[in-house]
Design a protein around this motif. Structure first.
Motif, PDB file in Angstrom:
ATOM      1  N   ASP A 193       0.642  -1.290  -0.188  1.00  0.00           N
ATOM      2  CA  ASP A 193       0.129  -0.115   0.055  1.00  0.00           C
ATOM      3  C   ASP A 193       0.922   1.326  -0.024  1.00  0.00           C
ATOM      4  O   ASP A 193       0.583   2.241  -0.531  1.00  0.00           O
ATOM      5  CB  ASP A 193      -0.930  -0.072   1.387  1.00  0.00           C
ATOM      6  N   ALA A 244       2.237   1.636  -3.510  1.00  0.00           N
ATOM      7  CA  ALA A 244       1.108   1.976  -4.220  1.00  0.00           C
ATOM      8  C   ALA A 244       1.051   3.631  -4.296  1.00  0.00           C
ATOM      9  O   ALA A 244       0.803   4.113  -5.006  1.00  0.00           O
ATOM     10  CB  ALA A 244       0.105   1.226  -4.241  1.00  0.00           C
ATOM     11  N   ALA A 245       0.848   3.840  -2.945  1.00  0.00           N
ATOM     12  CA  ALA A 245       0.664   5.330  -2.672  1.00  0.00           C
ATOM     13  C   ALA A 245       1.750   6.194  -3.046  1.00  0.00           C
ATOM     14  O   ALA A 245       1.299   7.237  -3.580  1.00  0.00           O
ATOM     15  CB  ALA A 245       0.496   5.566  -0.827  1.00  0.00           C
ATOM     16  N   GLU A 246       3.110   5.898  -2.958  1.00  0.00           N
ATOM     17  CA  GLU A 246       4.062   6.744  -3.227  1.00  0.00           C
ATOM     18  C   GLU A 246       4.037   6.491  -4.862  1.00  0.00           C
ATOM     19  O   GLU A 246       4.105   7.734  -5.681  1.00  0.00           O
ATOM     20  CB  GLU A 246       5.430   5.892  -2.903  1.00  0.00           C
ATOM     21  N   ASP A 247       3.593   5.526  -5.769  1.00  0.00           N
ATOM     22  CA  ASP A 247       3.462   5.376  -7.079  1.00  0.00           C
ATOM     23  C   ASP A 247       2.477   6.708  -7.427  1.00  0.00           C
ATOM     24  O   ASP A 247       2.534   7.213  -8.394  1.00  0.00           O
ATOM     25  CB  ASP A 247       3.245   3.988  -7.364  1.00  0.00           C
ATOM     26  N   LEU A 248       1.239   6.329  -6.778  1.00  0.00           N
ATOM     27  CA  LEU A 248       0.138   7.344  -7.244  1.00  0.00           C
ATOM     28  C   LEU A 248       0.399   8.790  -6.793  1.00  0.00           C
ATOM     29  O   LEU A 248       0.050   9.881  -7.369  1.00  0.00           O
ATOM     30  CB  LEU A 248      -1.119   6.882  -6.297  1.00  0.00           C
ATOM     31  N   LYS A 249       1.488   9.062  -5.781  1.00  0.00           N
ATOM     32  CA  LYS A 249       1.814  10.459  -5.404  1.00  0.00           C
ATOM     33  C   LYS A 249       2.809  10.975  -6.330  1.00  0.00           C
ATOM     34  O   LYS A 249       2.310  12.021  -7.124  1.00  0.00           O
ATOM     35  CB  LYS A 249       2.542  10.440  -4.072  1.00  0.00           C
ATOM     36  N   SER A 250       3.618  10.135  -7.154  1.00  0.00           N
ATOM     37  CA  SER A 250       4.375  10.414  -8.301  1.00  0.00           C
ATOM     38  C   SER A 250       3.491  10.882  -9.294  1.00  0.00           C
ATOM     39  O   SER A 250       3.927  11.809 -10.379  1.00  0.00           O
ATOM     40  CB  SER A 250       5.544   9.462  -8.417  1.00  0.00           C
ATOM     41  N   LYS A 251       2.569   9.825  -9.645  1.00  0.00           N
ATOM     42  CA  LYS A 251       1.743  10.169 -11.080  1.00  0.00           C
ATOM     43  C   LYS A 251       0.826  11.406 -10.708  1.00  0.00           C
ATOM     44  O   LYS A 251       0.641  12.069 -11.691  1.00  0.00           O
ATOM     45  CB  LYS A 251       0.837   8.847 -11.213  1.00  0.00           C
ATOM     46  N   ALA A 252       0.380  11.469  -9.458  1.00  0.00           N
ATOM     47  CA  ALA A 252      -0.160  12.935  -9.232  1.00  0.00           C
ATOM     48  C   ALA A 252       0.487  14.206  -9.488  1.00  0.00           C
ATOM     49  O   ALA A 252       0.295  14.949 -10.060  1.00  0.00           O
ATOM     50  CB  ALA A 252      -0.762  12.826  -7.813  1.00  0.00           C
ATOM     51  N   GLN A 253       2.005  13.986  -9.040  1.00  0.00           N
ATOM     52  CA  GLN A 253       2.683  15.213  -9.183  1.00  0.00           C
ATOM     53  C   GLN A 253       3.002  15.413 -10.746  1.00  0.00           C
ATOM     54  O   GLN A 253       3.035  16.329 -11.169  1.00  0.00           O
ATOM     55  CB  GLN A 253       4.270  14.818  -8.445  1.00  0.00           C
ATOM     56  N   ASP A 254       3.089  14.150 -11.381  1.00  0.00           N
ATOM     57  CA  ASP A 254       3.449  14.129 -12.925  1.00  0.00           C
ATOM     58  C   ASP A 254       2.231  14.889 -13.454  1.00  0.00           C
ATOM     59  O   ASP A 254       2.429  15.840 -14.494  1.00  0.00           O
ATOM     60  CB  ASP A 254       3.597  12.906 -13.607  1.00  0.00           C
TER      61      ASP A 254
END
Length: 183
Positions: free
Chosen positions: A72, A75-85
């Motif tokens: 989790d 996944a949260a870090e991945d989503l955070k990087s996607k959100a920043q992108d």
């Protein structure tokens, strides 16, 4: 009820003549060894049950939870990087849109200015043409007025001379009026 001799020997001092316990049997000194033996057996059985059955299940649940938490977090870090992108892409798109809007507005201003300059030049040409026509009309009116002033002045001079009772020929009156008009 009579107590058999072997029972009396086993009971010791913790049991009365009727076979019932005196006080609390757990605190009877004669039975402590027996209680300690069964306590150790019970603890060993509980230890093996916990060590072989319960603790491995608990450990697997904890490991599974830790894995889930780790997944989790990843996944949260991945989503955070996607959100920043996505935010960076949004900011870039917004900046591009603003630049395009400024360019469109500038083109519109330039087009309007060009149209305004054309219309202004057209209006200036019309105004110049009308001013030239008006100037011609004014010059014609002025020339006509000067001729009329000259005619009126000559007629008035002839009428004044006649009213004074004198006589003058028309050539003298015209010459005198012409001299006065020329200055």
């Amino acid at each position: 009820m009579a107590v058999e001799p072997y029972q009396e020997e086993l009971a010791g001092t913790c049991v009365d003549a009727g076979g019932s316990a005196i006080g609390m049997p757990q605190l009877c000194g004669d039975w402590v060894g027996n209680q300690v033996f069964w306590l150790i057996i019970t603890l060993v059985v509980i230890y093996f049950i916990l060590a072989r059955v319960a603790l491995p299940r608990i450990a697997s649940v904890l490991a599974e939870r830790q894995g889930t938490i780790t997944n989790d977090i990843a996944a949260a870090e991945d989503l955070k990087s996607k959100a920043q992108d996505a935010e960076a892409a949004y900011d870039k798109a917004l900046a591009d849109a603003r630049t395009e809007a400024h360019a469109i507005a500038q083109r519109a201003r330039d087009d309007i200015k060009a149209d305004l300059d054309v219309e202004k030049a057209h209006a200036d040409a019309e105004i110049s043409a009308k001013a030239a026509e008006s100037q011609k009309a004014i010059d014609a009116i002025r020339a006509s007025a000067l001729e009329n002033v000259e005619i009126v002045a000559k007629d008035t001079a002839a009428a004044i001379v006649a009213a004074l009772g004198m006589s003058a020929d028309e050539a003298k009156i015209n010459a005198a009026v012409d001299r006065q008009l020329k200055g």
